[in-house]
Every structure is written in C-alpha cells, then in structure tokens.
Design an enzyme around this catalytic site. Structure first.
Site, PDB file in Angstrom:
ATOM      1  N   ASP A   1      10.506  -3.637   6.537  1.00  0.00           N
ATOM      2  CA  ASP A   1       9.779  -4.323   7.607  1.00  0.00           C
ATOM      3  C   ASP A   1       8.869  -5.390   7.002  1.00  0.00           C
ATOM      4  OD1 ASP A   1       9.117  -4.625  10.400  1.00  0.00           O
ATOM      5  OD2 ASP A   1       7.152  -3.779   9.923  1.00  0.00           O
TER       6      ASP A   1
ATOM      7  N   ALA B   1       5.015  -0.770   4.425  1.00  0.00           N
ATOM      8  CA  ALA B   1       3.660  -1.054   3.947  1.00  0.00           C
ATOM      9  C   ALA B   1       3.455  -2.548   3.699  1.00  0.00           C
ATOM     10  CB  ALA B   1       3.388  -0.234   2.688  1.00  0.00           C
ATOM     11  N   ARG B   2       3.675  -2.984   2.467  1.00  0.00           N
ATOM     12  CA  ARG B   2       3.546  -4.385   2.089  1.00  0.00           C
ATOM     13  C   ARG B   2       4.659  -4.740   1.106  1.00  0.00           C
ATOM     14  NH1 ARG B   2       0.972  -4.837   5.909  1.00  0.00           N
ATOM     15  NH2 ARG B   2      -1.153  -5.634   6.234  1.00  0.00           N
TER      16      ARG B   2
ATOM     17  N   GLU C   1       7.165 -13.254   1.894  1.00  0.00           N
ATOM     18  CA  GLU C   1       7.209 -13.091   3.346  1.00  0.00           C
ATOM     19  C   GLU C   1       6.576 -14.320   3.979  1.00  0.00           C
ATOM     20  OE1 GLU C   1       5.110 -10.125   6.480  1.00  0.00           O
ATOM     21  OE2 GLU C   1       6.184  -9.111   4.858  1.00  0.00           O
TER      22      GLU C   1
ATOM     23  N   HIS D   1       8.469  -7.833  10.032  1.00  0.00           N
ATOM     24  CA  HIS D   1       7.105  -7.304  10.092  1.00  0.00           C
ATOM     25  C   HIS D   1       6.702  -6.961  11.535  1.00  0.00           C
ATOM     26  CE1 HIS D   1       3.246  -7.316   7.456  1.00  0.00           C
ATOM     27  NE2 HIS D   1       3.163  -6.382   8.383  1.00  0.00           N
TER      28      HIS D   1
END
Length: 323
Positions: A260, A235-236, A265, A284
């Site tokens: 991911d 997700a985030r 980030e 990502h």
C-alpha cells in the site's frame, strides 16, 4: 466570526476531507465549547491568539508566538515530523496526534491482501480478464504463521482480526519483555528478525519509519523468508529495500508482496513493480475511512475534557510537564 473561541480548526485540509465537516463534528461532540473554523490566514492569526486548543495539520511558528492561551495542539495526522514539536513544548503546549484512527481500515486491507494470496484470487481475476474458465490450485490461510512487525494501534487491530482464522502469530516490538497479544513476541534485533522471518508465511509491516526500521526488510531478510512467504507493507515504503524486493519477486525468492506504500512514492509508471503479477499495489489507500473526522473528534473531545479535569491526554506526543 466567533469571539474568544475555545477551539480553532485551521484551514488546511487533509486527504481531501473538508475542515468544515471536522469543525461541525467537533461542535457536536463539544456543545459547551465554541469551535471556530479559520478560513483565511487573517482569521487564523486573529483566532489562534485567543484559543486554548488548535487543531490542524501543523501550526506555523509566527502563529505560535501570538498564542498566549494555547494549551493543546491536536495534529490531524498520525505523523508529527512536520509539526514544530520542540517550539510547542517550549511554549508549554501539549501535542497530540491522530494515531489509531486509520488502524481498522489498514488492518482490514492487510488481512484482505493475505486472503487474496492464500486463495490466489488475483489469479482468478487475471483469468476472468482474459475470459478463461480454467481451474487453478489455491492454498489455505488456516495454520499459517503471520508475523506482525510493530504492535502499535495498527498491529493490534490486525491481530484482533486474525483471531478467527486459526493462524499462529509472532509479534515484533521494541520491548519484547512487555509481551503482547501474539502467540510469541520478538524484538527488533537482527537475530530475532531472522528467527521470526524464517518461520513466516506472511509478514505484515505495521511499524513507523525511523532510523531502526529504515531498510529493515532488505536482501538478507528476504533471503531468510521461505519461498512461499508474502510480504504485506501497510506502513511506509522505506521500511523495504525496493530493489531487493523486486529481485526476490522476479526470481521466486518469495511468493509475493502486497504494497500500500512504496519507495519511491508515488511509484513511477515505468517501475518494474507494476509488471509483476505477484505484486499487488494500492496507492496508499489503506487508511482511507469515511469515519476519519468522527474518530479524530472523539480523541480531541476526550482530551478537551482531560485538560479541564486533569489526567493523561490520549495520543500524547508531547506533554510539556514531562520536559
């Protein structure tokens, strides 16, 4: 340059994909409409004035002031935080997003990550890198309990793909009274989260980042997870407290994590997560798909028809008539 185009594709690209190919794909889907690609700021100013539909990452306020015929802005991202949604609504313009076009790829990657941990494939890769033919024990994914946090398009695609694996599923959603495609459905309140986590072998995060979900997986929640649990963040990054996750991974609080997305980030190259063998990291890439424009063009073409025939727009973020 086209005169009086119905649909204008703005020049700024997304994820390294060419807007030219997006415009071509829209032309294939909508042969009876004029699709123009605005290649320069000047072309954008001229073309947007005449367009009924504009599609791109966002639309600048000064362009909007001139867009008297505009009925729909189709954002090429799933998230619309960067789009002037209120201004568009004030101008009577509907807004749609690209939600769902990445869901199949993200779902495949989430399941791949769970299988890696179930069969300990990453240990096999490590031993191969070291040239070691040494056996190790694996477990099975079968009969695991998988909790999916968020039952939107990504969560639904994950659940669909889990059906053949003989696992128990728990879904977490804002309105658990609606039920869902999982064996059980819980809400986002603290008691529900802990009840689900206490029984989970795998937790997949597939929800948006907002005030409710920011830091959702923190020290307390990680402590509730069984020591054999794996957290998969599709997700985030901000949904997980990174420091608490590092600690849980370092001290065997949980078995592993597959990320991911991270917070921060991009992940700095000296970050402790890089050195943890029980943490899988991808930069990502979960949503990358060669079918990006095909799927987005399907949504936009469907909505162009809907504007002409009436009905509900697909992936609507703002419907002016509802304001």
């Amino acid at each position: 340059m086209h005169t009086n185009p119905d649909i204008v594709v703005l020049r700024e690209g997304t994820e390294g994909l060419s807007m030219e190919s997006y415009a071509d794909t829209l032309r294939e889907r909508l042969p009876d409409h004029t699709v123009a690609l605005a290649r320069t700021p000047n072309e954008e100013r001229e073309l947007v004035q005449q367009a009924r539909i504009v599609t791109g990452i966002t639309i600048e306020a000064d362009l909007l002031e001139r867009a008297d015929r505009l009925e729909l802005f189709a954002c090429t991202f799933a998230g619309t935080d960067h789009v002037p949604v209120d201004e568009l609504a004030d101008h009577g313009v509907a807004v749609t997003n690209a939600g769902g076009i990445h869901a199949p790829g993200i779902a495949e990657q989430a399941i791949g990550n769970m299988l890696v941990f179930a069969r300990r494939l990453h240990e096999g890769w490590r031993r191969k890198r070291n040239g070691e033919w040494r056996h190790f024990q694996s477990s099975e994914f079968t009969d695991s309990t998988v909790t999916i946090v968020g039952l939107g398009s990504i969560g639904q695609e994950i659940i669909k793909r889990l059906e053949g694996f003989e696992v128990e599923t728990i879904g977490i959603r804002y309105t658990p009274s609606k039920g869902g495609p999982t064996d059980e459905v819980f809400g986002f309140d603290e008691d529900d989260i802990h009840e689900a986590f206490a029984r989970s072998d795998y937790v997949v995060l597939a929800c948006p980042l907002n005030g409710l979900t920011r830091g959702l997986v923190g020290e307390d929640e990680l402590a509730t997870l069984p020591p054999n649990a794996v957290v998969v963040n599709a997700a985030r990054g901000g949904i997980v407290d990174t420091d608490a996750l590092v600690s849980a991974l370092q001290f065997n609080g949980i078995r592993g994590a597959a990320l991911d997305v991270t917070d921060p980030e991009p992940l700095p190259n000296d970050h402790p997560l890089w050195d943890l063998e029980n943490c899988l990291i991808t930069p990502h890439t979960g949503g990358h798909t060669p079918r990006h424009w095909d799927r987005l063009a399907d949504i936009v073409a469907e909505n162009v028809e809907t504007l002409e025939t009436g009905g509900d727009l697909e992936n609507a973020v703002v419907r002016p008539d509802s304001n």
